[in-house]
Design a protein around this motif. Sequence first.
Motif, PDB file in Angstrom:
ATOM      1  N   LYS A 172      -7.506  33.455  67.239  1.00  0.00           N
ATOM      2  CA  LYS A 172      -8.293  34.684  67.063  1.00  0.00           C
ATOM      3  C   LYS A 172      -7.570  35.882  66.679  1.00  0.00           C
ATOM      4  O   LYS A 172      -6.634  35.875  67.411  1.00  0.00           O
ATOM      5  CB  LYS A 172      -9.175  34.677  68.399  1.00  0.00           C
ATOM      6  CG  LYS A 172     -10.233  35.704  68.367  1.00  0.00           C
ATOM      7  CD  LYS A 172     -11.331  35.851  69.677  1.00  0.00           C
ATOM      8  CE  LYS A 172     -12.234  36.966  69.303  1.00  0.00           C
ATOM      9  NZ  LYS A 172     -13.353  36.332  68.286  1.00  0.00           N
ATOM     10  N   ALA A 173      -7.848  36.710  65.887  1.00  0.00           N
ATOM     11  CA  ALA A 173      -7.201  37.567  65.365  1.00  0.00           C
ATOM     12  C   ALA A 173      -5.755  37.615  64.726  1.00  0.00           C
ATOM     13  O   ALA A 173      -5.011  38.466  64.260  1.00  0.00           O
ATOM     14  CB  ALA A 173      -7.136  38.755  66.350  1.00  0.00           C
ATOM     15  N   ARG A 174      -5.519  36.331  64.457  1.00  0.00           N
ATOM     16  CA  ARG A 174      -4.440  35.971  64.125  1.00  0.00           C
ATOM     17  C   ARG A 174      -3.917  36.659  62.670  1.00  0.00           C
ATOM     18  O   ARG A 174      -2.961  37.102  62.485  1.00  0.00           O
ATOM     19  CB  ARG A 174      -4.152  34.326  63.751  1.00  0.00           C
ATOM     20  CG  ARG A 174      -2.913  33.704  62.755  1.00  0.00           C
ATOM     21  CD  ARG A 174      -1.823  33.992  63.709  1.00  0.00           C
ATOM     22  NE  ARG A 174      -0.452  33.309  62.713  1.00  0.00           N
ATOM     23  CZ  ARG A 174       0.552  33.218  63.056  1.00  0.00           C
ATOM     24  NH1 ARG A 174       0.988  33.780  64.166  1.00  0.00           N
ATOM     25  NH2 ARG A 174       1.616  33.006  61.974  1.00  0.00           N
ATOM     26  N   MET A 175      -5.030  36.863  61.681  1.00  0.00           N
ATOM     27  CA  MET A 175      -4.860  37.134  60.474  1.00  0.00           C
ATOM     28  C   MET A 175      -5.005  38.714  60.398  1.00  0.00           C
ATOM     29  O   MET A 175      -5.168  39.159  59.150  1.00  0.00           O
ATOM     30  CB  MET A 175      -5.743  36.487  59.398  1.00  0.00           C
ATOM     31  CG  MET A 175      -5.503  35.087  59.389  1.00  0.00           C
ATOM     32  SD  MET A 175      -6.419  33.934  58.041  1.00  0.00           S
ATOM     33  CE  MET A 175      -5.396  34.836  56.599  1.00  0.00           C
ATOM     34  N   GLY A 176      -5.167  39.488  61.553  1.00  0.00           N
ATOM     35  CA  GLY A 176      -5.532  40.841  61.789  1.00  0.00           C
ATOM     36  C   GLY A 176      -6.781  41.344  61.698  1.00  0.00           C
ATOM     37  O   GLY A 176      -7.220  42.650  61.733  1.00  0.00           O
ATOM     38  N   THR A 177      -7.653  40.301  61.653  1.00  0.00           N
ATOM     39  CA  THR A 177      -9.245  40.677  62.208  1.00  0.00           C
ATOM     40  C   THR A 177      -9.811  39.905  63.162  1.00  0.00           C
ATOM     41  O   THR A 177      -9.897  38.707  63.030  1.00  0.00           O
ATOM     42  CB  THR A 177     -10.045  40.461  60.916  1.00  0.00           C
ATOM     43  OG1 THR A 177      -9.397  41.285  59.694  1.00  0.00           O
ATOM     44  CG2 THR A 177     -11.398  41.085  61.161  1.00  0.00           C
ATOM     45  N   ALA A 178     -10.285  40.587  64.403  1.00  0.00           N
ATOM     46  CA  ALA A 178     -10.409  39.956  65.600  1.00  0.00           C
ATOM     47  C   ALA A 178     -11.811  39.034  65.323  1.00  0.00           C
ATOM     48  O   ALA A 178     -12.184  38.054  65.944  1.00  0.00           O
ATOM     49  CB  ALA A 178     -10.780  40.742  66.753  1.00  0.00           C
ATOM     50  N   THR A 179     -12.708  39.598  64.474  1.00  0.00           N
ATOM     51  CA  THR A 179     -14.059  38.915  64.201  1.00  0.00           C
ATOM     52  C   THR A 179     -14.047  37.633  63.141  1.00  0.00           C
ATOM     53  O   THR A 179     -14.934  37.279  62.864  1.00  0.00           O
ATOM     54  CB  THR A 179     -14.956  40.134  63.752  1.00  0.00           C
ATOM     55  OG1 THR A 179     -14.638  40.722  62.729  1.00  0.00           O
ATOM     56  CG2 THR A 179     -15.307  40.993  64.887  1.00  0.00           C
ATOM     57  N   ALA A 180     -13.089  37.572  62.538  1.00  0.00           N
ATOM     58  CA  ALA A 180     -12.817  36.501  61.494  1.00  0.00           C
ATOM     59  C   ALA A 180     -12.714  35.133  62.089  1.00  0.00           C
ATOM     60  O   ALA A 180     -12.189  35.056  63.188  1.00  0.00           O
ATOM     61  CB  ALA A 180     -11.416  36.863  60.445  1.00  0.00           C
ATOM     62  N   GLN A 181     -13.416  34.384  61.271  1.00  0.00           N
ATOM     63  CA  GLN A 181     -13.246  32.893  61.839  1.00  0.00           C
ATOM     64  C   GLN A 181     -12.337  32.183  61.045  1.00  0.00           C
ATOM     65  O   GLN A 181     -12.540  31.796  59.702  1.00  0.00           O
ATOM     66  CB  GLN A 181     -14.691  32.064  61.705  1.00  0.00           C
ATOM     67  CG  GLN A 181     -15.697  32.745  62.654  1.00  0.00           C
ATOM     68  CD  GLN A 181     -15.476  32.787  64.098  1.00  0.00           C
ATOM     69  OE1 GLN A 181     -15.292  31.686  64.747  1.00  0.00           O
ATOM     70  NE2 GLN A 181     -15.472  33.777  64.921  1.00  0.00           N
TER      71      GLN A 181
END
Length: 279
Positions: A244-253
Amino acid sequence: AAAMITGQIWLRVPQTIRIELTGTRTHDLTAKDAALSIVSLLGVDGANYQAIEFVGDAVNAFDIDERLLLSNLMVESGAKAAMFSADDALTSYLTARDVVAWSPVVADESAQYSHHVRVDLGTLSPVVALPHSPGNTVRITDAVGTPIHMVFIGTCTGGRVRDYHDALAVFARGGNSLAPGVQLVVTPASREIAEQLTNDGSMQKLAALGAIITSPGCGACCGTSGVIPPDGANVLSTANRNFKARMGTATAQIYLASAAACAAAAMTGVITDPETVRT
């Protein structure tokens, strides 16, 4: 503090897990599928502070690019390192890079292993790792139809020449077009790979598709550079982690899959078995 006082750093020598690859690799099984399956089998902490040694007749089913992917992804089971024995494939790889002075390191016949794991490639199938763990894998057929808004093909576990060639083969079968609203991001793992892709025409084909091509390296994988997913986006990625949030966005799946599966999703807008992609 002790290291500063003594001038020494003490590290425990990792034990080794011996993974024997057996069976016959099916034509649709990518190295990424095999790697994610092994992570799922070991568990995300199953190789903590250990090394992994791949052995077995089925090792020959993977080229050097694929072995690099397998080795890199084993860190998601906690491994300190993962390695393959030197063979003719490695000799060819080093010779092509003008490396002539080298000598292989071979395990002793009496080598002790923490445990042995046997993996029959014939029992494995294409998979997808669901949010938010690389060990949370399901057969790709169980995830088909999941909407995808951003596709990331790149970084150390999906940005090698073999990965892009696999993806382009799927794009060619499907008509070389992106689904409306899908963002395709391409980040080669190294400058050498980017140069090879340019020289063989692959980079031009990816650009013609409408891909966003970034500088080589980690890129969007770790959320510190490259393209950041939009809020609430579903991302299909060739990266090694989908926390979660790995790519910089906490709401991305974030979902993880092979470059071939990523190409299929980029064309259809949903997770798709690349074997079913046809014009």
